[in-house]
Design a protein around this motif. Structure first.
Motif, short mmCIF file in Angstrom:
data_model
loop_
_atom_site.label_atom_id
_atom_site.label_comp_id
_atom_site.label_asym_id
_atom_site.label_seq_id
_atom_site.Cartn_x
_atom_site.Cartn_y
_atom_site.Cartn_z
N VAL A 76 -21.84 -10.41 6.07
CA VAL A 76 -23.09 -9.67 6.31
C VAL A 76 -23.07 -8.37 5.52
N ASN A 77 -22.03 -7.61 5.70
CA ASN A 77 -21.90 -6.30 5.05
C ASN A 77 -20.97 -6.40 3.84
N GLN A 78 -21.14 -5.44 2.93
CA GLN A 78 -20.28 -5.40 1.75
C GLN A 78 -19.69 -4.00 1.58
N TRP A 79 -18.46 -3.98 1.10
CA TRP A 79 -17.76 -2.73 0.83
C TRP A 79 -17.20 -2.74 -0.58
N LEU A 80 -16.97 -1.57 -1.10
CA LEU A 80 -16.29 -1.42 -2.38
C LEU A 80 -14.85 -0.97 -2.12
N THR A 81 -13.93 -1.54 -2.84
CA THR A 81 -12.53 -1.18 -2.66
C THR A 81 -11.78 -1.32 -3.98
N ARG A 82 -10.68 -0.58 -4.09
CA ARG A 82 -9.81 -0.71 -5.26
C ARG A 82 -8.48 -1.35 -4.85
N LYS A 83 -8.38 -1.76 -3.59
CA LYS A 83 -7.18 -2.46 -3.15
C LYS A 83 -7.11 -3.83 -3.81
N GLY A 84 -5.90 -4.25 -4.17
CA GLY A 84 -5.77 -5.53 -4.85
C GLY A 84 -4.67 -6.41 -4.30
N ASN A 85 -4.28 -6.18 -3.06
CA ASN A 85 -3.24 -7.03 -2.44
C ASN A 85 -3.89 -8.27 -1.82
N PHE A 86 -4.46 -9.12 -2.70
CA PHE A 86 -5.21 -10.29 -2.27
C PHE A 86 -4.30 -11.37 -1.69
N THR A 89 -1.27 5.00 1.72
CA THR A 89 -2.27 3.94 1.83
C THR A 89 -2.70 3.48 0.44
N GLU A 90 -2.64 2.19 0.20
CA GLU A 90 -2.98 1.65 -1.11
C GLU A 90 -4.38 2.06 -1.55
N ALA A 91 -4.48 2.63 -2.76
CA ALA A 91 -5.74 2.97 -3.42
C ALA A 91 -6.62 3.92 -2.60
N PHE A 92 -6.03 4.65 -1.67
CA PHE A 92 -6.80 5.59 -0.85
C PHE A 92 -7.36 6.72 -1.71
N LYS A 93 -8.61 7.09 -1.44
CA LYS A 93 -9.26 8.19 -2.15
C LYS A 93 -9.34 9.40 -1.21
N GLY A 95 -13.61 0.47 3.66
CA GLY A 95 -13.77 0.96 2.29
C GLY A 95 -15.07 1.72 2.15
N PHE A 96 -15.55 1.85 0.93
CA PHE A 96 -16.83 2.50 0.68
C PHE A 96 -17.96 1.50 0.94
N ILE A 97 -18.95 1.93 1.70
CA ILE A 97 -20.05 1.04 2.07
C ILE A 97 -20.99 0.87 0.88
N SER A 98 -21.17 -0.37 0.46
CA SER A 98 -21.98 -0.65 -0.73
C SER A 98 -23.44 -0.30 -0.49
N THR A 99 -24.07 0.28 -1.51
CA THR A 99 -25.51 0.57 -1.45
C THR A 99 -26.32 -0.60 -1.98
N GLY A 100 -25.64 -1.54 -2.65
CA GLY A 100 -26.35 -2.65 -3.27
C GLY A 100 -26.94 -2.30 -4.61
#
Length: 221
Positions: A96-106, A31-35, A155-160
């Motif tokens: 509405v929601n935001q996530w953090l990701t390192r995936k870059g297959n835009f 999985t791309e950029a999986f942690k 991805g990782f759920i952003s805390t803001g």
């Protein structure tokens, strides 16, 4: 005797937790950029041990929880984008929601918006990114220690509360994609060890049964 049952039961449950973590990591090796998840165990009588919210199991006097490994995966040459700073992340949103990701297959949608797996990639102005934002490096890059972040399939759920980074800090590069940071050999060793631990705990449980049965036979003799 009750204590022996408790030890065996706790050992079996902890072993299952370890098996599940190793299996989860192995299933995401490509999985791309999986942690990868890293299991953490604490045993003792204290009930004040800090446990990551929503990811802990309290088993008798044993605590098991997971943290997210934050080291970067290797970079593979291909079409796409990546971040060389292991603490840097892209921000994606469903509106509405935001996530953090390192995936870059835009990809670009029909309106010219930059998307990642159906979600919008954000730019530094807080708007949905366009192709020009990629070329100018105006994407939203944030710094985060995600070791104890909540995560889901996106991805990782952003805390803001993440710090905004500039392009140079983030290490934004093109023509590569980040691979997972799962070490398959290590995870296989962990899986085998957890399976054996489960077998030993199950055997201890059976031994406890045999002792109970033997003691009842002695009392009845």
């Amino acid at each position: 005797m009750v204590e022996l049952y408790g030890i065996a039961r706790a050992g079996m449950r902890l072993s299952v937790d370890y098996i599940n973590v190793a299996a989860f990591n192995i299933s995401n090796v490509n999985t791309e950029a999986f942690k990868a998840l890293e299991p953490v165990e604490f045993s003792g009588n204290s009930h004040e041990f800090p446990v990551a919210d929503g990811r802990a199991s309290i088993l008798d006097n044993a605590y098991f929880f997971t943290i997210n490994r934050t080291d970067a995966g290797a970079l593979n040459s291909t079409s796409g984008y990546a971040l060389t700073n292991p603490r840097a992340y892209f921000v994606i949103s469903d509106g509405v929601n935001q996530w953090l990701t390192r995936k870059g297959n835009f990809e670009l949608d029909q309106d010219g918006n930059v998307t990642l797996e159906g979600l919008h990639v954000m730019n530094r102005d807080g708007a949905v990114a366009k192709a020009s934002d990629i070329y100018s490096g105006n994407l939203l890059f944030v710094e985060a220690d995600t070791s104890q972040y909540d995560r889901d399939s996106v991805g990782f759920i952003s805390t803001g509360q993440e710090r905004i980074m500039n392009l140079e800090e983030a290490g934004f590069v093109s023509g590569v994609l980040e691979t997972s940071n799962v070490d398959l050999a290590t995870e296989m060793v962990k899986l085998i060890a957890a399976q054996r631990a489960y077998q030993f705990s199950a055997k201890a449980f059976r031994n406890a049964d045999e002792l109970v049965e033997a003691s009842m036979n002695i009392k009845g003799a």
